[in-house]
Write a protein that holds these residues in place. Structure first.
Motif, PDB file in Angstrom:
ATOM      1  N   HIS A   1       0.734  -1.256   0.030  1.00  0.00           N
ATOM      2  CA  HIS A   1       0.018  -0.002  -0.017  1.00  0.00           C
ATOM      3  C   HIS A   1       0.661   1.415  -0.056  1.00  0.00           C
ATOM      4  CE1 HIS A   1       0.983  -0.433   4.322  1.00  0.00           C
ATOM      5  NE2 HIS A   1       0.756   0.953   4.551  1.00  0.00           N
ATOM      6  N   ARG A   2       2.084   1.194   0.150  1.00  0.00           N
ATOM      7  CA  ARG A   2       3.072   2.329   0.233  1.00  0.00           C
ATOM      8  C   ARG A   2       4.001   2.555  -1.175  1.00  0.00           C
ATOM      9  NH1 ARG A   2       4.164   4.894   5.016  1.00  0.00           N
ATOM     10  NH2 ARG A   2       5.366   6.125   3.808  1.00  0.00           N
ATOM     11  N   LYS A   3       3.965   1.287  -1.945  1.00  0.00           N
ATOM     12  CA  LYS A   3       5.015   1.163  -2.819  1.00  0.00           C
ATOM     13  C   LYS A   3       4.643   2.171  -3.965  1.00  0.00           C
ATOM     14  CE  LYS A   3       5.615  -3.965  -2.995  1.00  0.00           C
ATOM     15  NZ  LYS A   3       7.144  -3.873  -2.500  1.00  0.00           N
ATOM     16  N   GLY A   4       3.595   2.568  -4.145  1.00  0.00           N
ATOM     17  CA  GLY A   4       3.181   3.779  -5.426  1.00  0.00           C
ATOM     18  C   GLY A   4       3.873   4.805  -4.908  1.00  0.00           C
ATOM     19  N   TRP A   5       3.822   5.221  -3.784  1.00  0.00           N
ATOM     20  CA  TRP A   5       4.299   6.638  -3.151  1.00  0.00           C
ATOM     21  C   TRP A   5       5.858   6.605  -2.908  1.00  0.00           C
ATOM     22  CZ3 TRP A   5       7.349   7.072   1.238  1.00  0.00           C
ATOM     23  CH2 TRP A   5       7.590   8.116   1.590  1.00  0.00           C
ATOM     24  N   ALA A   6       6.137   5.313  -2.449  1.00  0.00           N
ATOM     25  CA  ALA A   6       7.995   5.127  -2.453  1.00  0.00           C
ATOM     26  C   ALA A   6       8.503   5.360  -3.862  1.00  0.00           C
ATOM     27  CB  ALA A   6       8.089   3.962  -1.747  1.00  0.00           C
ATOM     28  N   LEU A   7       8.024   4.412  -4.740  1.00  0.00           N
ATOM     29  CA  LEU A   7       8.501   4.403  -6.057  1.00  0.00           C
ATOM     30  C   LEU A   7       8.438   5.833  -6.765  1.00  0.00           C
ATOM     31  CD1 LEU A   7       7.491   0.615  -7.073  1.00  0.00           C
ATOM     32  CD2 LEU A   7       9.864   1.504  -6.417  1.00  0.00           C
ATOM     33  N   GLY A   8       7.170   6.267  -6.719  1.00  0.00           N
ATOM     34  CA  GLY A   8       7.072   7.665  -7.421  1.00  0.00           C
ATOM     35  C   GLY A   8       8.083   8.760  -6.903  1.00  0.00           C
TER      36      GLY A   8
ATOM     37  N   LEU B   1       8.653  16.702 -11.974  1.00  0.00           N
ATOM     38  CA  LEU B   1       7.874  17.062 -10.934  1.00  0.00           C
ATOM     39  C   LEU B   1       6.367  16.368 -11.051  1.00  0.00           C
ATOM     40  CD1 LEU B   1       9.008  20.692 -10.066  1.00  0.00           C
ATOM     41  CD2 LEU B   1       9.541  18.732  -8.722  1.00  0.00           C
ATOM     42  N   ILE B   2       6.176  16.261 -12.190  1.00  0.00           N
ATOM     43  CA  ILE B   2       4.527  15.865 -12.564  1.00  0.00           C
ATOM     44  C   ILE B   2       4.408  14.254 -12.469  1.00  0.00           C
ATOM     45  CG2 ILE B   2       4.587  15.604 -14.963  1.00  0.00           C
ATOM     46  CD1 ILE B   2       1.978  17.544 -14.858  1.00  0.00           C
ATOM     47  N   ARG B   3       5.617  13.821 -12.589  1.00  0.00           N
ATOM     48  CA  ARG B   3       5.542  12.045 -12.670  1.00  0.00           C
ATOM     49  C   ARG B   3       4.623  11.486 -11.530  1.00  0.00           C
ATOM     50  NH1 ARG B   3      10.043   7.672 -14.462  1.00  0.00           N
ATOM     51  NH2 ARG B   3       8.875   5.819 -13.670  1.00  0.00           N
ATOM     52  N   PRO B   4       4.843  11.874 -10.292  1.00  0.00           N
ATOM     53  CA  PRO B   4       3.866  11.434  -9.368  1.00  0.00           C
ATOM     54  C   PRO B   4       2.380  11.705  -9.424  1.00  0.00           C
ATOM     55  CG  PRO B   4       5.537  12.452  -8.224  1.00  0.00           C
ATOM     56  CD  PRO B   4       5.746  12.820  -9.559  1.00  0.00           C
ATOM     57  N   VAL B   5       1.891  12.928 -10.227  1.00  0.00           N
ATOM     58  CA  VAL B   5       0.608  13.138 -10.599  1.00  0.00           C
ATOM     59  C   VAL B   5       0.128  11.874 -11.461  1.00  0.00           C
ATOM     60  CG1 VAL B   5      -0.939  14.856 -11.553  1.00  0.00           C
ATOM     61  CG2 VAL B   5       1.217  15.440 -10.116  1.00  0.00           C
ATOM     62  N   GLY B   6       0.919  11.763 -12.581  1.00  0.00           N
ATOM     63  CA  GLY B   6       0.244  10.735 -13.340  1.00  0.00           C
ATOM     64  C   GLY B   6       0.141   9.482 -12.783  1.00  0.00           C
ATOM     65  N   GLY B   7       0.673   9.027 -11.655  1.00  0.00           N
ATOM     66  CA  GLY B   7       0.448   7.802 -11.122  1.00  0.00           C
ATOM     67  C   GLY B   7      -0.543   7.902 -10.047  1.00  0.00           C
ATOM     68  N   SER B   8      -0.972   8.892  -9.610  1.00  0.00           N
ATOM     69  CA  SER B   8      -2.131   9.472  -8.821  1.00  0.00           C
ATOM     70  C   SER B   8      -3.287   9.467  -9.647  1.00  0.00           C
ATOM     71  CB  SER B   8      -1.842  10.647  -8.285  1.00  0.00           C
ATOM     72  OG  SER B   8      -0.844  10.634  -7.156  1.00  0.00           O
ATOM     73  N   LEU B   9      -3.276   9.930 -10.675  1.00  0.00           N
ATOM     74  CA  LEU B   9      -4.379  10.147 -11.650  1.00  0.00           C
ATOM     75  C   LEU B   9      -4.680   8.612 -12.370  1.00  0.00           C
ATOM     76  CD1 LEU B   9      -3.519  13.197 -14.053  1.00  0.00           C
ATOM     77  CD2 LEU B   9      -5.617  12.940 -12.401  1.00  0.00           C
ATOM     78  N   ALA B  10      -3.756   7.785 -12.396  1.00  0.00           N
ATOM     79  CA  ALA B  10      -4.012   6.420 -12.690  1.00  0.00           C
ATOM     80  C   ALA B  10      -4.441   5.609 -11.796  1.00  0.00           C
ATOM     81  CB  ALA B  10      -2.523   5.763 -13.133  1.00  0.00           C
TER      82      ALA B  10
ATOM     83  N   PHE C   1       7.562  17.596 -22.474  1.00  0.00           N
ATOM     84  CA  PHE C   1       7.921  17.351 -21.263  1.00  0.00           C
ATOM     85  C   PHE C   1       6.982  16.801 -20.248  1.00  0.00           C
ATOM     86  CE2 PHE C   1      11.948  19.030 -22.837  1.00  0.00           C
ATOM     87  CZ  PHE C   1      12.654  17.940 -22.522  1.00  0.00           C
ATOM     88  N   VAL C   2       5.971  17.843 -20.132  1.00  0.00           N
ATOM     89  CA  VAL C   2       5.069  17.387 -19.241  1.00  0.00           C
ATOM     90  C   VAL C   2       4.407  16.394 -19.238  1.00  0.00           C
ATOM     91  CG1 VAL C   2       3.066  18.732 -18.099  1.00  0.00           C
ATOM     92  CG2 VAL C   2       4.909  19.882 -18.560  1.00  0.00           C
ATOM     93  N   LEU C   3       3.773  16.148 -20.288  1.00  0.00           N
ATOM     94  CA  LEU C   3       3.076  14.950 -20.868  1.00  0.00           C
ATOM     95  C   LEU C   3       3.690  13.538 -21.002  1.00  0.00           C
ATOM     96  CD1 LEU C   3       1.437  16.680 -23.988  1.00  0.00           C
ATOM     97  CD2 LEU C   3       0.160  16.028 -21.827  1.00  0.00           C
ATOM     98  N   SER C   4       4.979  13.677 -21.152  1.00  0.00           N
ATOM     99  CA  SER C   4       5.742  12.475 -20.966  1.00  0.00           C
ATOM    100  C   SER C   4       5.929  12.264 -19.539  1.00  0.00           C
ATOM    101  CB  SER C   4       7.228  12.630 -21.794  1.00  0.00           C
ATOM    102  OG  SER C   4       8.029  13.645 -20.922  1.00  0.00           O
ATOM    103  N   GLY C   5       6.058  13.160 -18.403  1.00  0.00           N
ATOM    104  CA  GLY C   5       6.044  12.787 -17.316  1.00  0.00           C
ATOM    105  C   GLY C   5       4.909  12.146 -16.825  1.00  0.00           C
TER     106      GLY C   5
END
Length: 452
Positions: A151-158, A280-289, A332-336
């Motif tokens: 339950h913490r892997k996504g946060w840690a890996l991001g 900076l926006i990479r974790p946002v992509g994970g959260s939206l996913a 760049f933003v979109l690739s992140g």
């Protein structure tokens, strides 16, 4: 804990163990893993900065400079495969120390040769050495994955990935600072700064990180992941996301100099912005996913990347720097965003396959973790090859047409292919057939749509 900072027992899924000491140890290892990976990314992308210092007196044309950064990209992608499995063989702490110290080799070599009169072959060999920094991502992600509960892997890996990726704009900012103060004739100042930083990262890893004895290579999982078609499909999509990010990071400043006639200082003052926003926006992509589904976010990302590439093509043809910067920064933003959502798809895909094969509950979770962990290293390595393709495409485009327009058209076609693959494999609902039983149809829908 055993000798040499080896932890013999590690069970982060045990809530009592996690609260008592596991969380504190895992967070400490995460912090110093981020530091080491950050330096690794900076060294990997070092030549995106060094080429800005290479004026006419170096005798290297734009095609030659694109080849230098392409070589660094290729080595960094290839070396990710062995780095993925080094953690289980040598220990996460031990390998982090070794891989950090190894960064002194390319940095020291660049310090020795970075001057007019050095042969082009020497520059190619030294650029190739910086590829070892690209491997740090794979070993770092593998190591941190083992420390945290599910339950913490996504946060840690991001956080681990984002902190590493920021090494790209940081080294470019360092180049900007040197060019803006000392001038373009002093590239060794940048290198001189990173040598002690690299030593500090290795010392911190030795003092504050740990090895996990329970982590062992699962060769069966690796073989199974290699045989699975979804590993290769996701590797193709990751070429479009991370490959774009790292390829554009290497090439951005050189494109500004070559196509738009920017000086080294002008190019350096713009180069870092895109990689910084993409990191900076990479974790946002994970959260939206997590919220809307990785496949949906990835599909939308590729569609937006295609549109942004169309803007860049228009700007390249009309020679509009302002429009070009808007379109390229958007890429760049979109690739992140796509990096985060695509990486989130991997465990969901293998968990869905477990359900489709009749597994459930903890068995499905364990299967998903096992296969996704084995697949991530290979997917990350192949994805990084996209950076090589981007720089070779730029090299060819500038050689034949004197601009990057043809390269951007090729990227547009590739993003269209990514859109088609994402929709066809992970979003298109399977057609109902009379031969399929209700459980089989449910499994098909779970694999192709609901879980990914």
């Amino acid at each position: 804990m055993g000798g040499g900072r080896w932890i013999e027992e590690w069970d982060p899924e045990d809530e009592t163990f996690w609260k008592a000491k596991g969380e504190r140890i895992a967070n400490r290892n995460l912090l110093f893993s981020v530091i080491s990976e950050h330096i690794g990314f900076s060294i990997w992308t070092l030549w995106s900065v060094m080429v800005l210092f290479m004026g006419p007196e170096y005798g290297v044309d734009p095609a030659g400079k694109f080849f230098l950064i392409a070589v660094a990209t290729l080595v960094g992608a290839a070396i990710r495969v062995p780095y993925t499995f080094a953690v289980a063989r040598f220990g996460g702490r031990n390998w982090t120390v070794f891989s950090a110290l190894l960064l002194l080799l390319p940095t020291g070599a660049a310090y020795a040769v970075m001057e007019p009169g050095t042969s082009y072959t020497t520059f190619v060999l030294v650029a190739a050495l910086t590829g070892v920094g690209g491997g740090n991502f794979a070993s770092s992600m593998t190591n941190i994955n083992a420390f945290f509960p599910l339950h913490r892997k996504g946060w840690a890996l991001g956080l681990n990935a984002g902190g590493g990726n920021i090494g790209v704009p940081v080294v470019q900012l360092a180049g900007l600072a040197v060019i803006g103060t000392a001038g373009a004739a002093h590239p060794r100042i940048v290198l001189g700064v990173y040598i002690p930083l690299t030593v500090a990262a290795a010392v911190c890893a030795a003092l504050f990180m740990d090895n996990l004895a329970p982590v062992r290579n699962d060769t069966g999982a690796v073989k199974e992941a290699v045989r699975d078609g979804h590993t290769w499909i996701m590797a193709f999509l990751y070429i479009g996301t991370f490959g774009s990010f790292i390829g554009y990071s290497f090439a951005f400043g050189l494109v500004l100099q070559t196509q738009f006639g920017r000086t080294p200082l002008q190019a350096a003052s713009l180069t870092f912005i895109g990689p910084l926003l993409g990191s900076l926006i990479r974790p946002v992509g994970g959260s939206l996913a997590d919220r809307y589904g990785g496949a949906r976010i990835t599909l939308g990302t590729f569609a937006a990347m295609a549109a942004a590439t169309g803007v860049v093509v228009h700007a390249s043809v009309t020679e509009s720097l302002a429009v070009f910067l808007v379109g390229f920064t958007s890429l760049f933003v979109l690739s992140g965003l796509g990096n985060g959502s695509a990486f989130k798809m991997i465990p969901a895909i293998f968990k869905a396959k477990a359900y489709a094969s009749g597994l459930g509950g903890e068995e499905a979770d364990a299967y998903g973790r096992r296969l996704s962990g084995a697949a991530m290293g290979l997917i990350g390595a192949i994805g990084a090859v996209g950076g090589l393709g981007i720089n070779l495409a730029f090299r060819q485009s500038f050689q034949t047409a004197g601009s990057g327009t043809y390269a951007f058209v090729a990227f547009l076609v590739f993003y269209a292919a990514c859109i088609a693959v994402t929709w066809a494999v992970y979003l298109r609902r399977p057609a109902a057939t009379g031969a399929a039983t209700a459980p089989e149809a449910t499994a098909q829908r779970r694999l192709s749509y609901s879980e990914v």
